[in-house]
Design a protein around this motif. Structure first.
Motif: not given
Lengths: 267, 170
Positions: B46, B135-137
């Motif tokens: 991310g 969640d994506g970082n």
């Protein structure tokens, strides 16, 4: 990655024309499986045909007992759809759990299904909800769509336009995700219809499958008591560094119980 | 070679690019907008997060040609110039500063771009929501504690009251 041509057709006809005349064409949706594959040089298509702007692939609607989702619908759109949340909340919840927020802003329903990753979420909903998959040529029943690992009934050049999910009276979805990637290690989607219960298991085998023994157990009475002692055969289940076949077989009934409880809590 | 037209941080940009050029490469190498980082290059960390038509996406997994006709906002585009010529930090940036939500700073632009969207979609978000939405970082330095705190603080204020963050931050 190797270079390629890029096309962005704005009609279905133009897309088909492109596919028939371009060099080594491939459809491009959100690109979140395709582009990583290209970066690793696992694929080298001659032309990417971006389908995200084709009108026939857009939109979410609900009528006659179906939630109809355009194949270019991004996961974020489906997750945020009031109609999906109202009529198939288990589907909305499934889509909210795909990847992460950034991935959900690009990934599409059609891309997920056409790829048919055994660890993908969507195939469980499609199979459990008796979905009808529309392409530019025909309709394909969910039971006939998933053929094997990364293999579907789609012919070369065939493009998914829309998926119609039949609305169950109640449904639940639980997955045991890989803690790093969020991909499904084992997942269970249970959906109740008038005369049947459908149980779709993803992540465990080479492709999503229906657990018929569980379906029969639940159709007489929809309760976790009916799942007592039910085991999933280990043969043909996936074994990899994330989980052995034995572990996946052990997870399936546990997750199914939780999916049933979830469905019951939705009344 | 395709020619693409897009709006980047409010400015119209036209460039000739190879079809295989990633959006992150266009931003960093072509336009010298190096605030957007390449961390993993495999769509996980991310650090490359930018806004594409307002939605956070991983620019290492988007082709520049896919952004043709779109509007892109990078970390360089979220602060605003004040009349005095100084930069006014976005309330999320201000919260990251006052809550000490960065150490090496490598993940920070991606975190801020994601956080701006979290605050928009989830006003008054609680800790559990924020952690799930992040969640994506990934961050290797901070253990996320102060990042989550910064977002919690920023999600409680509107851009108009950004100045109030200074006193709430610690």
């Amino acid at each position: 990655m190797y270079d390629f041509e890029y096309r962005r057709p704005i009609t279905l006809t133009a897309a088909e024309e492109s596919f028939s005349k371009e060099f080594e064409p491939r459809w491009l949706g959100g690109g979140h499986t395709l582009i990583p594959s290209l970066k690793q040089r696992l694929l080298a298509p001659g032309t990417l045909i971006d389908v995200r702007f084709i009108p026939e692939l857009q939109g979410i609607a609900c009528d006659q007992g179906y939630v109809r989702v355009g194949a270019a619908s991004r996961h974020a759109e489906v997750a945020a759809s009031g109609q999906v949340a109202e009529f198939i909340p288990a589907l909305a919840q499934l889509v909210r759990g795909i990847g992460d927020a950034q991935v959900r802003n690009m990934g599409t329903l059609g891309g997920s299904l056409a790829n048919a990753d055994p660890a993908a979420d969507y195939p469980a909903a499609v199979l459990a909800c008796k979905a009808v998959l529309h392409t530019q040529y025909r309709q394909i029943a969910a039971d006939d769509f998933f053929k094997g690992m990364f293999e579907t009934a789609l012919q070369p050049g065939e493009i998914l336009t829309r998926v119609d999910f039949q609305i169950p009276s109640r449904a639940g979805y639980i997955k045991f995700p890989n803690p790093a990637s969020g991909y499904v290690m084992v997942g269970a989607f249970v959906a109740c219809f008038e005369a049947e219960v459908r149980v779709a298991i993803n992540g465990a085998g080479p492709c999503v499958f229906r657990w018929q023994e569980a379906e029969q157990a639940l159709v007489s009475e929809f309760s976790i008591d009916r799942l007592e002692g039910l085991t999933l055969p280990v043969a043909n289940l996936n074994a990899d560094l994330h989980a052995s076949a034995d572990y996946r077989a052990a997870l399936a009934p546990v997750l199914l119980r939780r999916a049933v409880e979830q469905a019951m809590s939705r009344g | 070679m395709p020619v693409i037209n897009l709006k980047i941080n409010g400015q119209e940009v036209t460039r000739k690019v190879e079809s295989r050029r990633l959006l992150v490469q266009l931003l960093r190498d072509e336009l010298q907008l190096t605030g957007t980082h390449v961390g993993c290059d495999t769509s996980q960390c991310g650090c490359c997060t930018v806004h594409l038509d307002g939605a956070p996406v991983k620019s290492c997994t988007v082709l520049a040609v896919m952004a043709d006709g779109c509007s892109v906002t990078t970390i360089e585009g979220v602060s605003a110039p004040a009349a005095s010529g100084e930069l006014v930090l976005h309330p999320v940036q201000e919260a990251f500063r006052s809550c000490h939500a960065l150490q090496c700073g490598f993940c920070t632009p991606g975190m801020v771009m994601r956080a701006i969207d979290i605050c928009k979609q989830h006003p008054n978000a609680d800790e559990a929501t924020i952690r799930h939405e992040l969640d994506g970082n990934l961050c290797r330095c901070t253990g996320y504690l102060n990042i989550v705190q910064a977002i919690k603080v920023a999600a409680q204020v509107t851009p108009e009251t950004g100045a109030a963050l200074e006193s709430q931050g610690n």
